[in-house]
Motif scaffolding. Structure first.
Motif, PDB file in Angstrom:
ATOM      1  N   ARG A 192       0.833  -1.206   0.000  1.00 52.15           N
ATOM      2  CA  ARG A 192       0.000   0.000   0.000  1.00 52.15           C
ATOM      3  C   ARG A 192       0.868   1.255   0.000  1.00 52.15           C
ATOM      4  O   ARG A 192       0.550   2.235  -0.692  1.00 52.15           O
ATOM      5  CB  ARG A 192      -0.911  -0.013   1.222  1.00 52.15           C
ATOM      6  CG  ARG A 192      -1.791   1.213   1.372  1.00 52.15           C
ATOM      7  CD  ARG A 192      -2.656   1.084   2.613  1.00 52.15           C
ATOM      8  NE  ARG A 192      -3.537   2.213   2.799  1.00 52.15           N
ATOM      9  CZ  ARG A 192      -4.440   2.316   3.753  1.00 52.15           C
ATOM     10  NH1 ARG A 192      -4.578   1.317   4.625  1.00 52.15           N
ATOM     11  NH2 ARG A 192      -5.218   3.387   3.851  1.00 52.15           N
ATOM     12  N   CYS A 247      -5.734  -0.047 -11.585  1.00 48.47           N
ATOM     13  CA  CYS A 247      -5.818  -0.408 -10.174  1.00 48.47           C
ATOM     14  C   CYS A 247      -5.628  -1.911 -10.027  1.00 48.47           C
ATOM     15  O   CYS A 247      -5.572  -2.655 -11.009  1.00 48.47           O
ATOM     16  CB  CYS A 247      -7.157   0.012  -9.583  1.00 48.47           C
ATOM     17  SG  CYS A 247      -8.569  -0.839 -10.335  1.00 48.47           S
ATOM     18  N   PRO A 287      -7.064  -3.350   2.255  1.00 48.39           N
ATOM     19  CA  PRO A 287      -7.424  -1.929   2.326  1.00 48.39           C
ATOM     20  C   PRO A 287      -8.051  -1.440   1.027  1.00 48.39           C
ATOM     21  O   PRO A 287      -7.609  -1.826  -0.068  1.00 48.39           O
ATOM     22  CB  PRO A 287      -6.081  -1.241   2.605  1.00 48.39           C
ATOM     23  CG  PRO A 287      -5.042  -2.195   2.091  1.00 48.39           C
ATOM     24  CD  PRO A 287      -5.601  -3.559   2.340  1.00 48.39           C
ATOM     25  N   THR A 293      -8.279   1.493  -1.319  1.00 46.77           N
ATOM     26  CA  THR A 293      -7.524   2.711  -1.578  1.00 46.77           C
ATOM     27  C   THR A 293      -7.758   3.156  -3.013  1.00 46.77           C
ATOM     28  O   THR A 293      -8.514   2.534  -3.772  1.00 46.77           O
ATOM     29  CB  THR A 293      -6.014   2.493  -1.364  1.00 46.77           C
ATOM     30  OG1 THR A 293      -5.507   1.664  -2.425  1.00 46.77           O
ATOM     31  CG2 THR A 293      -5.739   1.820  -0.027  1.00 46.77           C
ATOM     32  N   GLU A 294      -7.091   4.213  -3.383  1.00 44.82           N
ATOM     33  CA  GLU A 294      -7.173   4.711  -4.760  1.00 44.82           C
ATOM     34  C   GLU A 294      -6.679   3.656  -5.756  1.00 44.82           C
ATOM     35  O   GLU A 294      -7.154   3.590  -6.884  1.00 44.82           O
ATOM     36  CB  GLU A 294      -6.341   5.990  -4.890  1.00 44.82           C
ATOM     37  CG  GLU A 294      -6.322   6.566  -6.297  1.00 44.82           C
ATOM     38  CD  GLU A 294      -5.372   7.744  -6.398  1.00 44.82           C
ATOM     39  OE1 GLU A 294      -5.277   8.314  -7.498  1.00 44.82           O
ATOM     40  OE2 GLU A 294      -4.741   8.091  -5.378  1.00 44.82           O
ATOM     41  N   ASP A 323      -9.866   4.243   2.893  1.00 45.36           N
ATOM     42  CA  ASP A 323      -9.534   5.667   2.871  1.00 45.36           C
ATOM     43  C   ASP A 323     -10.527   6.410   1.982  1.00 45.36           C
ATOM     44  O   ASP A 323     -11.280   5.806   1.208  1.00 45.36           O
ATOM     45  CB  ASP A 323      -8.087   5.912   2.430  1.00 45.36           C
ATOM     46  CG  ASP A 323      -7.813   5.515   0.982  1.00 45.36           C
ATOM     47  OD1 ASP A 323      -8.738   5.562   0.155  1.00 45.36           O
ATOM     48  OD2 ASP A 323      -6.659   5.163   0.680  1.00 45.36           O
ATOM     49  N   GLU A 356     -10.298   8.433  -0.650  1.00 43.98           N
ATOM     50  CA  GLU A 356     -10.150   8.351  -2.100  1.00 43.98           C
ATOM     51  C   GLU A 356     -10.627   6.997  -2.616  1.00 43.98           C
ATOM     52  O   GLU A 356     -11.265   6.901  -3.667  1.00 43.98           O
ATOM     53  CB  GLU A 356      -8.687   8.591  -2.486  1.00 43.98           C
ATOM     54  CG  GLU A 356      -8.211  10.017  -2.309  1.00 43.98           C
ATOM     55  CD  GLU A 356      -8.994  10.980  -3.188  1.00 43.98           C
ATOM     56  OE1 GLU A 356      -9.318  10.602  -4.334  1.00 43.98           O
ATOM     57  OE2 GLU A 356      -9.278  12.103  -2.734  1.00 43.98           O
ATOM     58  N   GLY A 357     -10.309   5.942  -1.884  1.00 45.54           N
ATOM     59  CA  GLY A 357     -10.742   4.613  -2.293  1.00 45.54           C
ATOM     60  C   GLY A 357     -12.247   4.463  -2.260  1.00 45.54           C
ATOM     61  O   GLY A 357     -12.850   3.855  -3.155  1.00 45.54           O
TER      62      GLY A 357
END
Length: 431
Positions: free
Chosen positions: A287, A304, A312, A314-315, A408, A410-411
């Motif tokens: 990450r 991605c 997780p 995330t972006e 998060d 952004e994710g």
């Protein structure tokens, strides 16, 4: 009584581990030199006799290939008279379908990789180890990795002392581990673009309007567990169940290794991290490195990874919805699930080719980690030589339902946007 028996068992295992690490069967210099010479003469005579006994056409090899290896090693594993009947029965149960890659060619290829490696491997000879050629070291080690055979049976087959077999095997693993950065590497530039797979394409729509904003999938992130022997002092005194079954039931954190992988759509491992079962935090190192400047793990624009729940969000890592799953979320989850099978098949192939990973009978974490990493590196090597070996997916492991990992902002925004995009795309196909 049970406590005394447990202490005796623990002491016995401690002695065995000490012997594995420290046994020096041939310490006097003169005797060591004479034994080495004798072993070399026996191996040479044995190989010459077997080559001379071969018929002109040999199944499993191609014309012009070097015939420096015993013919039976290309397809089967044999036991010696010294092996017990239980060992022979165990080996019979572990036999799988014939590999699609010719073993003699694989040995030659791996030998050349090690010879041409730029790594500064310490080639000094260990005390008590018989001198054997690099090709025979590779063959011996592949035998131990690919089949659940005992050191005793391999010792009889290669006519080497059991202690020397142990040392040759682990020195091979250490040497292969030095090739990790060369053979398990993150895709770069044009290579990464060639590996991208449109997420939206799985719905059967490819129009520019519908596909706008859909991500490109670079790889699949996931993990598997490799059972190992519990370290000394953590053995279950009262339990008599096999360690593998006991691990699944009791879930002792030190009874397995976590093998974290990123695999591309072709089944090649692009990231590999081995950790103790007691270590927490999924993809923590990965990450932090994803999307960083050149030299790290860069991601092509709009791309991605996909991963199951527990990782997780995330972006750069998309995970499924685990709560409030309606039609929108269900469509999104189903789309991701199609990609998870890619990693499942790669892991199944890894364990089918290297059956030693079914259970590592060693309580030393560093050595167990070296064996697992060796198998992952060689997985990519064998992938260059032929297609993935068919393996059976562990349904019990794949079917585990986990809670959502760290999320998060952004994710979360990106997942919601993709979920809406997929659902709108489906609605447009129904109009």
């Amino acid at each position: 009584m049970e406590t005394t028996r447990g202490l005796v068992q623990s002491a016995g295992r401690a002695v065995l581990d000490m012997i594995e690490r420290e046994w020096e069967p041939l310490s006097p210099g003169e005797l060591e030199q004479r034994l080495d010479q004798t072993v070399e003469e026996i191996l040479e005579a044995d190989l010459i006799a077997k080559v001379q006994a071969q018929p002109p056409a040999i199944h499993g090899t191609q014309a012009g290939e070097p015939m420096g290896l015993p013919a039976e090693t290309t397809t089967t594993t044999t036991t010696t008279p010294a092996a017990t009947q239980d060992e022979e029965d165990h080996l019979a149960e572990e036999e799988t379908e014939e590999d699609t890659v010719d073993t003699s060619y694989a040995v030659k290829h791996i030998t050349e990789l090690l010879q041409n490696s730029k790594s500064h491997y310490n080639r000094s000879r260990l005390t008590g180890r018989a001198r054997v050629s690099l090709s025979h070291t590779v063959l011996l080690s592949l035998t131990l990795l690919s089949k659940r055979v005992s050191y005793r049976s391999v010792s009889g087959r290669f006519r080497l002392e059991k202690g020397n077999i142990h040392r040759i095997y682990f020195s091979f693993c250490e040497r292969v581990n030095l090739l990790q950065d060369e053979l398990i590497r993150w895709p770069r530039d044009g290579e990464a673009v060639d590996l991208l797979c449109p997420l939206y394409a799985l719905l059967g729509k490819s129009g520019p309007e519908e596909a706008q904003g859909a991500p490109q999938i670079l790889g699949v992130l996931g993990h598997t567990r490799i059972p190992i022997r519990l370290p000394i002092g953590k053995q279950s005194v009262e339990s008599t169940a096999p360690e593998v079954k006991r691990m699944r039931r009791e879930a002792h954190p030190d009874s397995w290794l976590n093998l974290e992988l990123v695999c591309d759509r072709r089944g090649r491992f692009r990231h590999c991290h081995v950790s103790k079962g007691s270590e927490k935090g999924r993809a923590g190192l990965l990450r932090d490195r994803l999307g960083r400047p050149p030299g790290m793990m860069t991601m092509p624009p709009g791309s991605c990874l996909v991963a199951r729940a527990g990782y997780p969000l995330t972006e750069h890592i998309l995970t499924p919805h685990v709560s409030c799953v309606g039609p929108r979320e269900g469509l999104y989850n189903k789309t991701l699930e199609a990609y998870f099978s890619i990693l499942d098949q790669a892991v199944a192939s890894l364990k089918a080719r290297f059956q030693r990973l079914r259970y590592l009978d060693m309580g030393n974490y560093e050595r167990a980690r070296a064996v697992v990493l060796t198998a992952c590196i060689l997985h990519n090597v064998f992938l260059d030589l032929g297609p993935l070996l068919e393996g059976e997916v562990d349904v019990e492991e794949v079917g585990l339902v986990e809670e959502e990992g760290d999320v998060d902002e952004e994710g979360l925004k990106r997942r919601e946007a993709i979920t809406d995009l997929l659902y709108k795309g489906l609605e447009s196909t129904c109009v």
